[in-house]
Design an enzyme around this catalytic site. Structure first.
Site, mmCIF file in Angstrom:
data_model
loop_
_atom_site.group_PDB
_atom_site.id
_atom_site.type_symbol
_atom_site.label_atom_id
_atom_site.label_comp_id
_atom_site.label_asym_id
_atom_site.label_seq_id
_atom_site.Cartn_x
_atom_site.Cartn_y
_atom_site.Cartn_z
ATOM 1 N N GLN A 14 0.842 -1.197 0.000
ATOM 2 C CA GLN A 14 0.000 0.000 0.000
ATOM 3 C C GLN A 14 0.881 1.252 0.000
ATOM 4 O OE1 GLN A 14 -3.670 0.233 0.272
ATOM 5 N NE2 GLN A 14 -3.162 2.320 -0.316
ATOM 6 N N CYS A 64 -6.585 4.236 2.168
ATOM 7 C CA CYS A 64 -6.209 2.961 1.536
ATOM 8 C C CYS A 64 -7.417 2.225 0.975
ATOM 9 C CB CYS A 64 -5.483 2.081 2.544
ATOM 10 S SG CYS A 64 -6.376 1.857 4.085
HETATM 11 N N1 NVA Z 1 -6.414 -1.076 8.731
HETATM 12 C C1 NVA Z 1 -7.144 -1.760 7.690
HETATM 13 C C2 NVA Z 1 -6.460 -1.600 6.377
HETATM 14 C C3 NVA Z 1 -7.210 -2.190 5.207
HETATM 15 C C4 NVA Z 1 -6.495 -2.019 3.905
HETATM 16 C C5 NVA Z 1 -7.284 -3.228 8.059
HETATM 17 O O1 NVA Z 1 -6.296 -3.828 8.495
HETATM 18 O O2 NVA Z 1 -8.386 -3.765 7.927
HETATM 19 N N1 CP Z 2 -6.229 -1.176 0.557
HETATM 20 C C1 CP Z 2 -6.352 -2.526 0.557
HETATM 21 O O1 CP Z 2 -5.460 -3.278 0.960
HETATM 22 O O2 CP Z 2 -7.539 -2.974 0.058
HETATM 23 P P1 CP Z 2 -8.051 -4.477 0.052
HETATM 24 O O3 CP Z 2 -8.320 -4.866 1.498
HETATM 25 O O4 CP Z 2 -9.290 -4.462 -0.780
HETATM 26 O O5 CP Z 2 -6.977 -5.355 -0.515
#
Ligand code: NVA
Ligand code: CP
Length: 331
Positions: free
Chosen positions: A136, A270
């Site tokens: 990311q 993200c």
């Molecule tokens: N902090 C979030 C990021 C998702 C891309 C998670 O770990 O679910």
């Molecule tokens: N930003 C990200 O990692 O998205 P996903 O959970 O959809 O892969």
């Protein structure tokens, strides 16, 4: 720059030059993709994609990028393999690295992906752990470079839970690339002091800085990038929603915050994001706690300052760069 055979587990393992190289390689792959130039020079190779947590962007990026590079891919979903249940990580690593040329892992503790890499003979790529989300970061850097033209001196403020993968990774990324990082959250959501110390040490050589503040206005004043993430991450129980909403609501990204940021500031996330009631969880939690938006308002999410979809597209180009560089792609 030769990154052949390297794992990609966290940006702490990479030098600023190596990171900048991967971002530039991704920009080149992006240009070629738009021009319809084929880059399928890794024909005959195969990659395994392990997902112990769900995904849209990361999974699709790895699959499309592998295909564009000429490679085959196998997706292992959160329930359909023996990993962790009937087979240890060390055994899985030895089995998969005998069949595949590279392994992606998304899951829980960072120690799992580190162990996978230790026992694997082929490059291992971290597709998100509780602690870090390094692919990311490359997409975010590409987006920042496309918009501002450079990294040096860029001021980035992260709003919200600063103890988890996104804030940790952004703090490391800013330190490495000479950017100024601010974590804006209530004190109990501040990042791990040991990681803050590590980043401050890195900043001494790069000119970056790290700041932690509970004051949303002070933390966002005149900055270039406002970044946020969901208040409850994958793998966390629904019970934490109540406390998160109480503690993190003052750090919601809304018009007032964007107006307080620097002129021309951009919004990044993200994704996925809770900016309206159009998701099952968003609607359920919104109804329960009397809210229509969570970490970012729909107004900011949909505004011209929001680069979230450019950022999402860049996941694919940057993941392609990571696989290409570590698998020895030659132009
Ligand atoms: N902090 C979030 C990021 C998702 C891309 C998670 O770990 O679910
Ligand atoms: N930003 C990200 O990692 O998205 P996903 O959970 O959809 O892969």
């Amino acid at each position: 720059m030769n990154l052949k055979g390297r794992d990609f587990l966290k940006l702490l393992d990479y030098t600023p030059d190596e990171i900048a190289y991967l971002v530039d390689l991704a920009a080149d792959f992006k240009k070629k993709k738009k021009a319809g130039i084929l880059t399928d020079k890794l024909k005959g190779k195969n990659v395994a994609l392990i997902f112990e947590k769900t995904s849209t962007r990361t999974r699709c990026s790895f699959e499309v990028a592998a295909h564009d590079l000429g490679m085959g891919s196998t997706y292992l979903d959160p329930s359909g393999s023996q990993i962790g249940k009937k087979e240890s990580i060390a055994d899985t690593a030895r089995v998969l690295s005998s069949m595949y040329d590279g392994i992606e892992y998304r899951g829980f503790e960072q120690s799992i992906v580190e162990e996978l890499a230790e026992y694997s003979d082929v490059p291992v790529w971290n597709g998100l752990t509780n602690e870090f989300h390094p692919t990311q970061m490359l997409a975010d850097l590409l987006t920042i470079k496309e918009h501002f033209g450079h990294f040096d001196g860029i001021k980035l403020t992260y709003m919200g839970d600063s103890r988890y993968n996104m804030a940790n990774s952004l703090m490391v990324t800013c330190a490495k690339m000479g950017m100024h990082f601010t974590a804006c959250a209530s004190r109990d959501y501040f990042p791990d002091p040991e990681l803050v110390d590590t980043c401050e040490e890195i900043c001494k050589t790069t000119g970056g800085s790290v700041r932690l503040t509970e004051d949303a206005m002070e933390g966002t004043r005149d900055v270039d990038v406002i970044y946020t993430d969901v208040w409850v991450s994958m793998g966390e129980p629904d019970e934490v929603w109540k406390e998160r909403i109480e503690k993190l609501s003052p750090y919601q990204v809304n018009k007032k915050i964007m107006d307080n940021a620097g002129e021309g500031a951009i919004f990044m996330h993200c994704l996925p994001a809770f900016h309206d009631m159009k998701t099952k969880i968003g609607a359920e939690m919104g109804k329960k706690f009397g809210r229509t938006e969570m970490e970012v308002t729909d107004e900011v999410f949909e505004s011209p300052a929001s680069l979230v979809f450019q950022e999402a597209e860049n996941r694919m180009h940057t993941i392609k760069a990571v696989m290409a560089a570590t698998l020895g792609y030659e132009d």
